[in-house]
Design a protein around this motif. Sequence first.
Motif, PDB file in Angstrom:
ATOM      1  N   PHE A  74       0.828  -1.204   0.000  1.00 10.18           N
ATOM      2  CA  PHE A  74       0.000   0.000   0.000  1.00 10.18           C
ATOM      3  C   PHE A  74       0.863   1.254   0.000  1.00 10.18           C
ATOM      4  N   ALA A  75       1.921   1.242   0.804  1.00 12.72           N
ATOM      5  CA  ALA A  75       2.796   2.415   0.886  1.00 12.72           C
ATOM      6  C   ALA A  75       3.495   2.681  -0.437  1.00 12.72           C
ATOM      7  N   ALA A  76       3.930   1.622  -1.118  1.00 18.98           N
ATOM      8  CA  ALA A  76       4.581   1.795  -2.413  1.00 18.98           C
ATOM      9  C   ALA A  76       3.602   2.362  -3.438  1.00 18.98           C
ATOM     10  N   ALA A  77       2.388   1.830  -3.444  1.00 20.57           N
ATOM     11  CA  ALA A  77       1.370   2.348  -4.354  1.00 20.57           C
ATOM     12  C   ALA A  77       1.077   3.815  -4.045  1.00 20.57           C
ATOM     13  N   ARG A  78       0.980   4.136  -2.759  1.00 24.27           N
ATOM     14  CA  ARG A  78       0.671   5.516  -2.362  1.00 24.27           C
ATOM     15  C   ARG A  78       1.790   6.468  -2.762  1.00 24.27           C
ATOM     16  N   ALA A  79       3.030   6.043  -2.615  1.00 28.85           N
ATOM     17  CA  ALA A  79       4.149   6.908  -2.989  1.00 28.85           C
ATOM     18  C   ALA A  79       4.073   7.287  -4.464  1.00 28.85           C
ATOM     19  N   ASP A  80       3.799   6.313  -5.325  1.00 27.83           N
ATOM     20  CA  ASP A  80       3.692   6.601  -6.754  1.00 27.83           C
ATOM     21  C   ASP A  80       2.477   7.469  -7.042  1.00 27.83           C
ATOM     22  N   HIS A  81       1.374   7.184  -6.364  1.00 28.37           N
ATOM     23  CA  HIS A  81       0.129   7.934  -6.528  1.00 28.37           C
ATOM     24  C   HIS A  81       0.341   9.404  -6.172  1.00 28.37           C
ATOM     25  N   VAL A  82       0.996   9.659  -5.040  1.00 26.50           N
ATOM     26  CA  VAL A  82       1.262  11.031  -4.619  1.00 26.50           C
ATOM     27  C   VAL A  82       2.174  11.733  -5.621  1.00 26.50           C
ATOM     28  N   ASP A  83       3.257  11.063  -6.004  1.00 28.08           N
ATOM     29  CA  ASP A  83       4.239  11.684  -6.897  1.00 28.08           C
ATOM     30  C   ASP A  83       3.679  11.968  -8.285  1.00 28.08           C
ATOM     31  N   LYS A  84       2.889  11.031  -8.817  1.00 27.03           N
ATOM     32  CA  LYS A  84       2.470  11.131 -10.217  1.00 27.03           C
ATOM     33  C   LYS A  84       1.113  11.809 -10.411  1.00 27.03           C
ATOM     34  N   THR A  85       0.246  11.759  -9.407  1.00 31.00           N
ATOM     35  CA  THR A  85      -1.116  12.252  -9.595  1.00 31.00           C
ATOM     36  C   THR A  85      -1.502  13.333  -8.596  1.00 31.00           C
ATOM     37  N   GLY A 116      -0.238  -1.207  14.276  1.00 33.53           N
ATOM     38  CA  GLY A 116      -0.142   0.054  14.995  1.00 33.53           C
ATOM     39  C   GLY A 116      -0.071   1.247  14.067  1.00 33.53           C
ATOM     40  N   ALA A 117      -0.697   2.339  14.478  1.00 37.05           N
ATOM     41  CA  ALA A 117      -0.740   3.546  13.652  1.00 37.05           C
ATOM     42  C   ALA A 117       0.634   4.146  13.443  1.00 37.05           C
ATOM     43  N   ASP A 118       1.486   4.101  14.454  1.00 37.84           N
ATOM     44  CA  ASP A 118       2.809   4.725  14.337  1.00 37.84           C
ATOM     45  C   ASP A 118       3.639   4.080  13.232  1.00 37.84           C
ATOM     46  N   ALA A 119       3.556   2.764  13.100  1.00 46.06           N
ATOM     47  CA  ALA A 119       4.320   2.071  12.061  1.00 46.06           C
ATOM     48  C   ALA A 119       3.846   2.485  10.673  1.00 46.06           C
ATOM     49  N   ILE A 120       2.547   2.591  10.493  1.00 46.37           N
ATOM     50  CA  ILE A 120       2.001   2.985   9.189  1.00 46.37           C
ATOM     51  C   ILE A 120       2.390   4.422   8.870  1.00 46.37           C
ATOM     52  N   ARG A 121       2.296   5.299   9.852  1.00 45.45           N
ATOM     53  CA  ARG A 121       2.660   6.703   9.618  1.00 45.45           C
ATOM     54  C   ARG A 121       4.148   6.850   9.297  1.00 45.45           C
ATOM     55  N   ALA A 122       4.989   6.043   9.926  1.00 47.94           N
ATOM     56  CA  ALA A 122       6.428   6.125   9.669  1.00 47.94           C
ATOM     57  C   ALA A 122       6.747   5.778   8.224  1.00 47.94           C
ATOM     58  N   VAL A 123       6.111   4.743   7.699  1.00 44.29           N
ATOM     59  CA  VAL A 123       6.326   4.354   6.304  1.00 44.29           C
ATOM     60  C   VAL A 123       5.799   5.445   5.369  1.00 44.29           C
ATOM     61  N   HIS A 124       4.653   6.016   5.714  1.00 47.21           N
ATOM     62  CA  HIS A 124       4.053   7.079   4.899  1.00 47.21           C
ATOM     63  C   HIS A 124       4.947   8.315   4.885  1.00 47.21           C
ATOM     64  N   ALA A 125       5.565   8.638   6.003  1.00 45.65           N
ATOM     65  CA  ALA A 125       6.433   9.811   6.079  1.00 45.65           C
ATOM     66  C   ALA A 125       7.584   9.703   5.099  1.00 45.65           C
ATOM     67  N   ILE A 126       8.088   8.488   4.910  1.00 46.42           N
ATOM     68  CA  ILE A 126       9.183   8.266   3.964  1.00 46.42           C
ATOM     69  C   ILE A 126       8.655   8.182   2.532  1.00 46.42           C
ATOM     70  N   GLY A 127       7.646   7.363   2.326  1.00 46.48           N
ATOM     71  CA  GLY A 127       7.184   7.090   0.965  1.00 46.48           C
ATOM     72  C   GLY A 127       6.428   8.220   0.315  1.00 46.48           C
ATOM     73  N   SER A 128       5.663   8.998   1.105  1.00 42.15           N
ATOM     74  CA  SER A 128       4.794  10.025   0.521  1.00 42.15           C
ATOM     75  C   SER A 128       4.999  11.386   1.155  1.00 42.15           C
ATOM     76  N   ASN A 129       6.145  11.573   1.785  1.00 40.09           N
ATOM     77  CA  ASN A 129       6.503  12.856   2.403  1.00 40.09           C
ATOM     78  C   ASN A 129       5.476  13.339   3.415  1.00 40.09           C
ATOM     79  N   GLY A 130       4.744  12.402   4.005  1.00 36.27           N
ATOM     80  CA  GLY A 130       3.796  12.754   5.060  1.00 36.27           C
ATOM     81  C   GLY A 130       2.577  13.530   4.610  1.00 36.27           C
ATOM     82  N   LEU A 131       2.275  13.539   3.311  1.00 35.72           N
ATOM     83  CA  LEU A 131       1.121  14.293   2.809  1.00 35.72           C
ATOM     84  C   LEU A 131      -0.168  13.795   3.455  1.00 35.72           C
ATOM     85  N   LEU A 132      -1.001  14.729   3.915  1.00 29.44           N
ATOM     86  CA  LEU A 132      -2.302  14.401   4.488  1.00 29.44           C
ATOM     87  C   LEU A 132      -3.388  15.218   3.798  1.00 29.44           C
ATOM     88  N   PRO A 133      -4.610  14.713   3.766  1.00 34.57           N
ATOM     89  CA  PRO A 133      -5.718  15.490   3.192  1.00 34.57           C
ATOM     90  C   PRO A 133      -6.002  16.745   4.008  1.00 34.57           C
TER      91      PRO A 133
END
Length: 211
Positions: A74-85, A116-133
């Motif tokens: 999911f994190a890999a997909a999100r990183a590409d999604h954020v970067d490209k779209t 745990g939420a912290d683990a998911i957020r940590a991966v997101h911070a790296i993969g998608s620069n922490g972008l939030l809605p």
Amino acid sequence: MSQGARGRFLSLEGGEGVGKSTQARALAAALRARGVDVIETREPGGSAGAEAIRALLLEGSADRWGPRAEALLFAAARADHVDKTIQPALDAGTWVICDRFLDSSIAYQGGADGLGADAIRAVHAIGSNGLLPDRTLLLTLPEAVAMAREAARDAGRPDRFGKRDADYHRRVTTAFRLLAEAEPARWRIVEARGSAEAVTQALLAQLEDLL
């Protein structure tokens, strides 16, 4: 949208069968009618790379991936999604409506699967620069209604998440509620039991301060 202004980023969240995809389309149409430049997208997916990963995530048996592998996909997909779209659209001043985003990973893999939420957020911070809605809209339904809608939609062909048991989906619902309660500035909870048109209007009402 004025030239050079950043677009708004909206996400729709909720468990299975609450009508996120239908409402994402309807909300986009309603915003366009108000003169807002908006695109619709989804997770997993929304870019060429992310759509390729979507097939890996949604097809096959419920236990095809363990929680950690699933979270990383999911994190890999999100990183590409954020970067490209997503980020290019926001930078161009376009609003983005996304059917699921990071909070689904927190609710499913972080909450229901126990990572745990912290683990998911940590991966997101790296993969998608922490972008939030800018605004996250949580659609809710009574469990029996949501399950009936999901069964009718899938017509016997549920994806990997739809194949999971009722207890799993209760944990997802609980996780979403806790997320919304913990961050009320970003989240709005909308009851999805009325007509589709009424639900769309309720969603719009939760965006008035952004328009």
